[in-house]
Design an enzyme around this catalytic site. Structure first.
Site, mmCIF file in Angstrom:
data_model
loop_
_atom_site.group_PDB
_atom_site.id
_atom_site.type_symbol
_atom_site.label_atom_id
_atom_site.label_comp_id
_atom_site.label_asym_id
_atom_site.label_seq_id
_atom_site.Cartn_x
_atom_site.Cartn_y
_atom_site.Cartn_z
ATOM 1 N N GLU A 1 -5.635 7.263 -0.661
ATOM 2 C CA GLU A 1 -5.645 6.022 0.125
ATOM 3 C C GLU A 1 -6.301 4.895 -0.665
ATOM 4 O O GLU A 1 -5.798 3.779 -0.715
ATOM 5 C CB GLU A 1 -6.373 6.219 1.459
ATOM 6 C CG GLU A 1 -5.628 7.097 2.450
ATOM 7 C CD GLU A 1 -4.198 6.660 2.675
ATOM 8 O OE1 GLU A 1 -3.951 5.447 2.838
ATOM 9 O OE2 GLU A 1 -3.303 7.529 2.662
ATOM 10 N N ASP B 1 -4.578 1.436 -1.949
ATOM 11 C CA ASP B 1 -5.165 0.132 -1.609
ATOM 12 C C ASP B 1 -5.370 -0.682 -2.880
ATOM 13 O O ASP B 1 -5.060 -1.862 -2.951
ATOM 14 C CB ASP B 1 -6.529 0.316 -0.923
ATOM 15 C CG ASP B 1 -6.377 0.635 0.568
ATOM 16 O OD1 ASP B 1 -5.233 0.556 1.071
ATOM 17 O OD2 ASP B 1 -7.386 0.966 1.216
ATOM 18 N N HIS C 1 1.501 4.555 -2.817
ATOM 19 C CA HIS C 1 1.618 6.019 -2.686
ATOM 20 C C HIS C 1 2.810 6.527 -3.493
ATOM 21 O O HIS C 1 2.742 7.543 -4.163
ATOM 22 C CB HIS C 1 1.817 6.409 -1.216
ATOM 23 C CG HIS C 1 0.575 6.329 -0.395
ATOM 24 N ND1 HIS C 1 -0.605 6.911 -0.777
ATOM 25 C CD2 HIS C 1 0.331 5.747 0.808
ATOM 26 C CE1 HIS C 1 -1.526 6.682 0.151
ATOM 27 N NE2 HIS C 1 -0.993 5.975 1.116
ATOM 28 N N HIS D 1 0.843 -1.202 0.000
ATOM 29 C CA HIS D 1 0.000 0.000 0.000
ATOM 30 C C HIS D 1 0.882 1.256 0.000
ATOM 31 O O HIS D 1 0.673 2.175 -0.792
ATOM 32 C CB HIS D 1 -0.931 -0.034 1.213
ATOM 33 C CG HIS D 1 -1.557 1.283 1.546
ATOM 34 N ND1 HIS D 1 -2.818 1.641 1.124
ATOM 35 C CD2 HIS D 1 -1.092 2.352 2.235
ATOM 36 C CE1 HIS D 1 -3.092 2.845 1.549
ATOM 37 N NE2 HIS D 1 -2.062 3.310 2.220
ATOM 38 N N GLU D 2 1.880 1.277 0.888
ATOM 39 C CA GLU D 2 2.773 2.444 0.971
ATOM 40 C C GLU D 2 3.471 2.686 -0.373
ATOM 41 O O GLU D 2 3.612 3.821 -0.814
ATOM 42 C CB GLU D 2 3.831 2.247 2.063
ATOM 43 C CG GLU D 2 3.285 2.280 3.491
ATOM 44 C CD GLU D 2 2.554 3.569 3.813
ATOM 45 O OE1 GLU D 2 3.033 4.645 3.405
ATOM 46 O OE2 GLU D 2 1.490 3.508 4.447
HETATM 47 ZN ZN LIG Z 1 -1.849 5.286 2.910
#
Ligand SMILES: [Zn+2]
Length: 468
Positions: A387, A391, A308, A304-305
């Protein structure tokens, strides 16, 4: 006709009157701060009854046993009560400071006196400005000290999160102050100096300076500042390290260092993040997260990070913050030499006649509060979008990389999020308006629903990125 003329003349007279009538800035700032305080209290009152719900929402029911759910409800209720009281207390303090009409002028005059005692005159305006900010920060920290102590040693303590001792608490505070002086004072001095030196052309110069400062902080923060508060140690070799390194390689993420941080020294809340310059990135994982979740779940959090990173989210946020900063600086000249602004806050005539930039800027920021409230909500909306995107990125890695090691990413991430939520006793039921105003992340329920819906859909940009 005469009647009409006289009416027009009267109207013009009234308009002229309106034009010269000084805007009661201080009253406006005070009134608006009450509007915000009332709105925030209203949000808390919307959220509060949800802490009395007897059971979690359907999607979460299987993951929460009754005991944990009850604990999280109790923790949420306690936090809400604290926020309500703390918010009102701070508001009353602000009101006294503002309405008395003496606080800010007093701080300026005290800083002048300190300067005078040291043998310097009013021509050392930058030094006086630094002292001014110090006096303001110091005198406004003292009355809020009990709030911080209560939050850490009563609220967090009662619900089992606090790991701080009083000694550590005050040591952190002393370090914070020392850092403020070491980094803040030169920063402010340079800021004011550029202001003086560049005159009307201060906007591009200040923007350039602040940008360089932000970039420098990317390097300085993790290497100098963070180690003062936490210990970062290389993540030991093992399943987790192998998984993260291989994930980084597959995505061409320029991973330089992989750290474990002793977050548990202060709190048992857990997390993971990355930082660094575009060609050299560092990943930091909280020891608490490693302890609470399985390696394959932590890997999903990192996926997930890296989502980003893949979508340039930090860069985009930096760009937004630059535009925001530019807007603030570009409007400032309208308030730079505005004696009525200073006058309405009770400053003496000699200060009003030739406003020191620091005072003008401070008051200008207060005037901007309404705009800042709107900007804050817009940023939350953007951050939530990011976010979901991150995801989705994690969920689609298996299809995109054609790699079966990446299977069930959505499920693993979901499990990690649930564990984080359970361990942090995060709020389960969230009022939508409360969440829109306060939260930069979607709620757990929203994210789990989204994770389910993401299964298998392709991320179209992945191939392009790999070519870069
Ligand atoms: Zn996040």
């Amino acid at each position: 006709m005469d009647f009409l003329h006289s009416q027009v003349a009267a109207l013009q007279g009234r308009l002229a009157f309106v034009a010269v009538e000084p805007i009661p800035w201080q009253t406006y700032v005070l009134a608006f701060s009450w509007v915000i305080c009332t709105f925030e209290s209203y949000l808390l009152l919307r959220q509060y009854p949800l802490y009395s719900k007897p059971a979690p929402p359907q999607v979460l029911a299987q993951h929460f046993d009754q005991e944990v759910f009850d604990k999280s409800q109790k923790y949420g209720k306690h936090k809400a009560k604290y926020s309500l009281v703390a918010g009102l207390y701070k508001q009353v303090l602000d009101t006294v400071q503002l309405a008395s009409g003496v606080y800010y002028p007093w701080a300026w005059s005290v800083s002048g006196q300190i300067l005078g005692k040291a043998g310097y005159g009013a021509e050392y305006q930058i030094t006086q400005s630094i002292l001014f900010v110090f006096v303001l920060t110091f005198t406004s920290t003292i009355p809020t000290l009990p709030l911080g102590l209560y939050q850490t040693f009563v609220l967090e303590e009662q619900h089992g999160f606090n790991k701080m001792t009083l000694g550590l608490y005050f040591a952190d505070m002393a370090k914070g102050w020392a850092l403020g002086i070491v980094f803040g004072a030169p920063l402010l001095a340079t800021f004011l100096y550029i202001f003086e030196w560049a005159g009307d052309r201060f906007v591009p110069w200040l923007m350039a300076f602040l940008f360089i400062f932000q970039m420098a902080m990317v390097v300085i923060y993790p290497t100098i500042i963070q180690p003062l508060f936490n210990k970062l140690s290389p993540l030991p070799a093992g399943d987790l390290r192998t998984r993260i390194e291989s994930l980084a390689t597959k995505l061409s993420f320029p991973l330089k260092h992989l750290y474990e941080i002793d977050g548990s020294k202060r709190s048992s809340h857990s997390n993971a993040y990355f930082f660094g310059l575009p060609w050299s990135k560092h990943i930091v994982i909280f020891d608490t997260l490693i302890k609470q979740s399985k390696p394959e779940e932590v890997e999903a959090v990192l996926a997930h990070e890296l989502g980003h990173w893949f979508y340039y989210h930090p860069t985009k946020l930096l760009l937004v913050s630059q535009i925001h900063l530019f807007t603030i600086l570009a409007i400032f000249p309208a308030f730079r030499n505005a004696p009525p602004l200073l006058r309405s806050f009770g400053f003496p005539e000699d200060v009003c006649a030739n406003p020191p930039p620091i005072i003008a800027f401070l008051l200008y920021q207060m005037v901007l509060t309404p705009m800042e409230a709107v900007v804050g909500m817009a940023l939350n909306a953007v951050s939530r979008r990011f976010e979901y995107q991150a995801d989705r990125f994690a969920c689609e890695l298996q299809t995109q990389l054609k790699d079966d090691d990446m299977r069930d990413m959505g499920k693993r991430l979901g499990r990690a999020l649930i564990t984080l939520h359970v361990e942090n006793l995060s709020t389960v039921w969230v009022d939508w308006l409360y969440s829109a105003y306060h939260h930069s992340h979607p709620t757990l329920t929203e994210r789990l629903k989204a994770l389910e819906s993401f299964g298998g859909e392709p991320v179209d940009k992945l191939e392009t990125k790999k070519e870069l």
